[in-house]
Design a protein around this motif. Structure first.
Motif, mmCIF file in Angstrom:
data_model
loop_
_atom_site.group_PDB
_atom_site.id
_atom_site.type_symbol
_atom_site.label_atom_id
_atom_site.label_comp_id
_atom_site.label_asym_id
_atom_site.label_seq_id
_atom_site.Cartn_x
_atom_site.Cartn_y
_atom_site.Cartn_z
ATOM 1 N N TRP A 102 -3.547 11.119 -0.829
ATOM 2 C CA TRP A 102 -2.511 10.248 -0.275
ATOM 3 C C TRP A 102 -1.977 10.795 1.051
ATOM 4 O O TRP A 102 -1.728 10.041 1.992
ATOM 5 C CB TRP A 102 -1.377 10.078 -1.262
ATOM 6 N N GLY B 76 1.397 3.786 -3.048
ATOM 7 C CA GLY B 76 1.062 5.175 -2.761
ATOM 8 C C GLY B 76 2.213 6.120 -3.022
ATOM 9 O O GLY B 76 2.013 7.257 -3.466
ATOM 10 N N VAL C 80 -2.596 4.355 6.994
ATOM 11 C CA VAL C 80 -1.802 3.174 6.650
ATOM 12 C C VAL C 80 -0.632 3.008 7.613
ATOM 13 O O VAL C 80 -0.314 1.890 8.036
ATOM 14 C CB VAL C 80 -1.302 3.276 5.192
ATOM 15 N N LEU D 287 0.836 -1.206 0.000
ATOM 16 C CA LEU D 287 0.000 0.000 0.000
ATOM 17 C C LEU D 287 0.871 1.256 0.000
ATOM 18 O O LEU D 287 0.598 2.222 -0.711
ATOM 19 C CB LEU D 287 -0.915 0.010 1.223
#
Length: 269
Positions: free
Chosen positions: A53, A30, A60, A26
């Motif tokens: 983001w 990203g 995240v 991820l």
């Protein structure tokens, strides 16, 4: 040695818990969103993706640190733990990340202003001795860079303090500064090793940046690798995923070992 043990902990946790690679993917994907404008040629969409983001990254990051903690201490690493940790700590991590950026930018601008004043003196020195002026200019630049890195080193553990010790935003920064002050030599050595090794994984990403820049790789390095963007982009994503998963697991393991040596005082809990 705490640093060596943390790198071993990171390897063991990653080997036994491949779920960490999913979270790493991820981040790896990203991190490549910065190249969206080169692919779709739409500044508006590119800005929107980049902003999205920035908002998603703390989510995240919190999920990853919580999952890495479970992998390291043996309590379990899973997607459910990832999302639980991400939701629980998101708002504080978002605010703390904004504060971190402001601290770093404020330090850079403040020191830059001091450098500007010193630069005036350097210009006057150039009229007397050019080599001395050049040395003074390089010294000022290095001092500026080192000072910023020192500030980052002292506040770097704000995110792990929030996730692992459930600190508030301000207490997380105080905890980070306190830990670094108490373990300065160890933290300095770890930070240097961690930063250098992490950047090795980002070499394809740096080549991609040069490829997309107007200058081109050959204008910066003597050899043009000649690797097309279509190849560099997936390589960059994969290596960024593995690099993030491993090195942030190491980062989490190091923090856990650090707080075992320097437990929080009653006033900081």
């Amino acid at each position: 040695m705490v640093t060596v043990s943390a790198f071993k902990d990171g390897f063991t946790a990653l080997r036994e818990n491949p779920i960490l690679l999913v979270a790493g993917l991820l981040i790896g994907g990203g991190s490549q969103l910065q190249y969206v404008d080169h692919l779709i040629e739409s500044p508006l969409i590119s800005a929107g993706v980049s902003l999205a983001w920035l908002l998603v990254f703390p989510f995240v990051l919190g999920g990853f640190i919580g999952t890495a903690q479970g992998a390291i201490d043996g309590t379990g690493a899973s997607l459910s733990r990832f999302f639980t940790a991400a939701r629980t700590h998101y708002l504080r991590l978002l605010l703390a990340t904004v504060l971190f950026v402001l601290v770093v930018l404020g330090t850079a601008m403040g020191l830059g202003l001091v450098g500007f004043v010193l630069g005036i003196g350097t210009m006057a020195l150039a009229a007397i001795h050019e080599m001395a002026a050049f040395g003074a200019g390089v010294g000022s630049l290095l001092l500026w860079l080192v000072s910023i890195l020192v500030v980052i080193m002292f506040v770097q553990f704000y995110d792990t303090a929030i996730v692992i010790e459930n600190e508030s935003v301000t207490d997380a920064f105080r905890r980070s500064i306190g830990l670094v002050r108490s373990n300065l030599k160890s933290v300095a050595g770890f930070s240097l090793a961690w930063l250098v090794l992490l950047n090795v994984f980002f070499i394809p990403d740096y080549l991609l940046q040069l490829t997309m820049a107007d200058t081109g790789p050959a204008d910066v390095v003597p050899i043009d690798p000649g690797i097309p963007i279509a190849v560099l982009l997936p390589i960059g994503i994969v290596l960024s995923a593995v690099g993030f998963a491993y090195f942030y697991t190491v980062y989490t393991a190091y923090y856990m070992r650090l707080i075992a040596l320097s437990p929080a005082t009653p006033e900081s809990t």
